[in-house]
Design an enzyme around this catalytic site. Sequence first.
Site, PDB file in Angstrom:
ATOM      1  N   HIS A  62       0.830  -1.211   0.000  1.00 42.62           N
ATOM      2  CA  HIS A  62       0.000   0.000   0.000  1.00 42.62           C
ATOM      3  C   HIS A  62       0.863   1.260   0.000  1.00 42.62           C
ATOM      4  O   HIS A  62       1.060   1.909   1.020  1.00 42.62           O
ATOM      5  CB  HIS A  62      -0.882  -0.038   1.257  1.00 42.62           C
ATOM      6  CG  HIS A  62      -2.093   0.817   1.141  1.00 42.62           C
ATOM      7  ND1 HIS A  62      -3.327   0.407   1.580  1.00 42.62           N
ATOM      8  CD2 HIS A  62      -2.267   2.055   0.638  1.00 42.62           C
ATOM      9  CE1 HIS A  62      -4.209   1.353   1.354  1.00 42.62           C
ATOM     10  NE2 HIS A  62      -3.595   2.371   0.793  1.00 42.62           N
ATOM     11  N   ARG A  66       2.426   8.808  -5.905  1.00 45.80           N
ATOM     12  CA  ARG A  66       2.021  10.155  -6.368  1.00 45.80           C
ATOM     13  C   ARG A  66       2.396  10.477  -7.816  1.00 45.80           C
ATOM     14  O   ARG A  66       2.076  11.557  -8.289  1.00 45.80           O
ATOM     15  CB  ARG A  66       2.580  11.256  -5.465  1.00 45.80           C
ATOM     16  CG  ARG A  66       2.138  11.150  -4.004  1.00 45.80           C
ATOM     17  CD  ARG A  66       0.644  11.334  -3.860  1.00 45.80           C
ATOM     18  NE  ARG A  66       0.228  11.381  -2.464  1.00 45.80           N
ATOM     19  CZ  ARG A  66      -0.819  10.732  -1.976  1.00 45.80           C
ATOM     20  NH1 ARG A  66      -1.576  10.000  -2.775  1.00 45.80           N
ATOM     21  NH2 ARG A  66      -1.155  10.821  -0.705  1.00 45.80           N
ATOM     22  N   ASN A  96      -4.376   5.796  -7.125  1.00 42.66           N
ATOM     23  CA  ASN A  96      -5.064   7.092  -7.032  1.00 42.66           C
ATOM     24  C   ASN A  96      -4.148   8.257  -7.388  1.00 42.66           C
ATOM     25  O   ASN A  96      -4.021   9.231  -6.664  1.00 42.66           O
ATOM     26  CB  ASN A  96      -5.670   7.300  -5.639  1.00 42.66           C
ATOM     27  CG  ASN A  96      -4.614   7.381  -4.549  1.00 42.66           C
ATOM     28  OD1 ASN A  96      -3.535   6.834  -4.684  1.00 42.66           O
ATOM     29  ND2 ASN A  96      -4.939   8.071  -3.473  1.00 42.66           N
ATOM     30  N   ASP A 153      -8.721   2.601  -3.894  1.00 45.89           N
ATOM     31  CA  ASP A 153      -8.240   3.134  -2.612  1.00 45.89           C
ATOM     32  C   ASP A 153      -8.174   4.653  -2.564  1.00 45.89           C
ATOM     33  O   ASP A 153      -7.775   5.309  -3.518  1.00 45.89           O
ATOM     34  CB  ASP A 153      -6.846   2.588  -2.281  1.00 45.89           C
ATOM     35  CG  ASP A 153      -6.353   3.137  -0.965  1.00 45.89           C
ATOM     36  OD1 ASP A 153      -6.995   2.885   0.062  1.00 45.89           O
ATOM     37  OD2 ASP A 153      -5.333   3.848  -0.964  1.00 45.89           O
ATOM     38  N   ASP A 306       0.341   2.353   3.792  1.00 43.56           N
ATOM     39  CA  ASP A 306      -0.507   3.461   3.348  1.00 43.56           C
ATOM     40  C   ASP A 306       0.333   4.746   3.301  1.00 43.56           C
ATOM     41  O   ASP A 306      -0.130   5.827   3.658  1.00 43.56           O
ATOM     42  CB  ASP A 306      -1.739   3.635   4.245  1.00 43.56           C
ATOM     43  CG  ASP A 306      -2.790   4.524   3.579  1.00 43.56           C
ATOM     44  OD1 ASP A 306      -2.607   4.896   2.404  1.00 43.56           O
ATOM     45  OD2 ASP A 306      -3.797   4.842   4.243  1.00 43.56           O
TER      46      ASP A 306
END
Lengths: 439, 330
Positions: A62, A66, A96, A153, A306
Amino acid sequence: MTNSTLVIRGGLIVGPLESFVGDVLIADGRIVEVGPGITAPSGAVEIDAAGCWVGPGFVDLHTHLREPGKESAETIETGAFAAALGGYSAVVAMPNTEPALDSVAMVGYVLERGKSAAVDVAVAGAITVGRQGSQMAPIAKLAALGVRLFTDDGNGVQDAGLMRRALTYAQPLGVTLAQHCEDESLAQGGSMHEGASSSKLGLTGRPAIAEELMVMRDIELVRLTGCSMHFLHLSTERSIALVIEARAQGLPVTCEVAPHHLTLDETACETFDPEFKVHPPLRTASDVAALRAALRAGAIDAVATDHAPHTPESKDMAFDEAPPGMLGLEQAAGLTLEALGGAGADPQVFFNVLSRGPARVAQLREQDVRVGHSAHGGAVTVGEDANLVVFDPNASYVVDRDSLASRARNTPYHGRTIHGRARATVVRGRLIQLEGIIQ
Amino acid sequence: MIDSIAGGNLVSLATLSQRAIVEVLDTAESFVEVNSRAVKKVPALKGKVIASLFFEESTRTRLSFETAAKRLSADVLSLAVASSSVKKGESLRDTINTIDALGIDAVVMRHSSSGAPVQVSRYVPHVRVINAGDGQHQHPTQGLLDAFTVRQVLAARAGTSGRESGSELFAGLKVLIVGDIRHSRVARSDIEVYTRLGAHVTVAAPGTLLPSDIAQWPVTVATNFDEALATADVVGLLRLQKERGSGAFVPSLGEFTSTYGLTARRAKLLRPEAIIMHPGPMNRGVEIDSQVADSSAAVIEQQVRNGVPVRMAVLYLTTAGATLESDPND
């Protein structure tokens, strides 16, 4: 350097079944000898691993790299450096980005850029186009590219009907859908856990039920469709209990917890410091204790960071306006050790949650030439790809946000003493990090 | 707990001891007199620069603070940030650093986000920060002026001065706070100040307008609004934001009024000496009927009037860094 010869001397070699003190000889990207008192060929680089644990390199399920879109916060290159310093040999890049990784072109771009990164970069594809939660992304095409995990996510897939169709579609492809479990109608745009702290602070809360209800829903959808499902960053005692129960019933479910949910609770937000804002939010102290207990008991498949870089200016906004997320890669292993009980923790469990478990979930145990990654999370035995970490459970250091490898500085651990650090990281037989310095 | 705000900040009442609160009330009392003079000015903050930074517009509170600052002879920088930097996407840190660079001693700030003044106090630790209302967190000067008003009314009835009474008049006082507790910074500050002074606080609201952990708050939740009204010494109403009544938290404003509004019928249940309060601006006909708002039991204008001496006291204590022992009127 790729074909250099390395000897890792005198560490505790942590296999999946047994651990013993010995040396590891690495050449041409593979482990060529394991045992006591190995005679190294001349010119071999020696790594002193006395007092350290030697095991498969960590795998992060995870990671938000970017790139593309927010290179001011992190790039594939800088995120991979942070991973290497943290002891990781592979990371799964979350989709994402801007634009989202929802097409062959976007996934191909990140895979290609990842090939020159310090660690192996696998990619999770989006479940829906633009992560908008309305139309399925080309899951079969992306699976053919080698993508094994799919997730929106950042958002959970809110529409139960769409989630059912995505699971039904994905099931025969042998891929896993991963869910960010938060029902937005219950999370109500909140910025921290709903509880005593949020109530005192006047911040809108994201209640535990927002997460747990989606976990319940998706377990039932897995039961219906048979597709395997991975639950991302579970943060409450009840969520973990639900997954344990579903697994006991034979459902193909796995789950991860994040280091911050193992080490911080809701009261951290009482400073109104946006570094502590994250989704799902920091929960109660009793949730933290329950997550730690489940981790020690081997009920959690993976600790996943994350890792969510944000620029300083975006975190200098008011708490409810600042973006959620915090850095994780460089401190995760030390924090995991802390959650497992410190230097006296079971090294098998430690490597299970940081390497073997996540490698299994991400299907990185086998080499995949299509996406160009080597095998991770294996045993420390002859013939295996040399993706290894030398972890010193007794090293300690104070976190300084200004000396991180990540381009961003948004760590909630600035000033905290962390016990346990990756002394060396080896990726495909190449020493990429030694004593905190990228080689 | 902080025992005095002298030389410090005022961002929340949650950390103020009874002593610190009484000190503000007593200081405010000495400033009431200034406001009745022909020349309404003392030199207490002469040479000090106070920035009035309202990220969220509020004419009433801003005017009250600026009036207070001017009566203390401070220079006031009034910045309409709501319409400038925020819209351009500037961070909170950059905005406050820019204003700090102009040379300020204190900042009075309102923000729609809870905790923004706490963050600002970290960004510019050498500047005094006075919270003029942040999100749903705190509105400390409203809580203080509410307590000041209650003490003033009760002291007058008892034939004493507020200052002589200290916190005595609050012992066992029954305060009923009605309406949108969940989203209200005024309710959070009021509950802190009243409980710290020794009053007993009851809240009355539909379940959706109570915080989810209300059972942990130091208050009683009224099960019967009418009965709670009949025994209350003080009734504090809260403004119901219109959007909360559009089906999200209560089915309609009309239903809220019929169940939790202080209607003329319900006002008849009150004891004759009960004090009715509202922080304004009122939604007449929603949380309070006009005839109740205009009745002699309501002290709503007195609250507004008291805003100035209470804010003078807060500015004086925080920014001059002095206490009453040094005469503010010199």
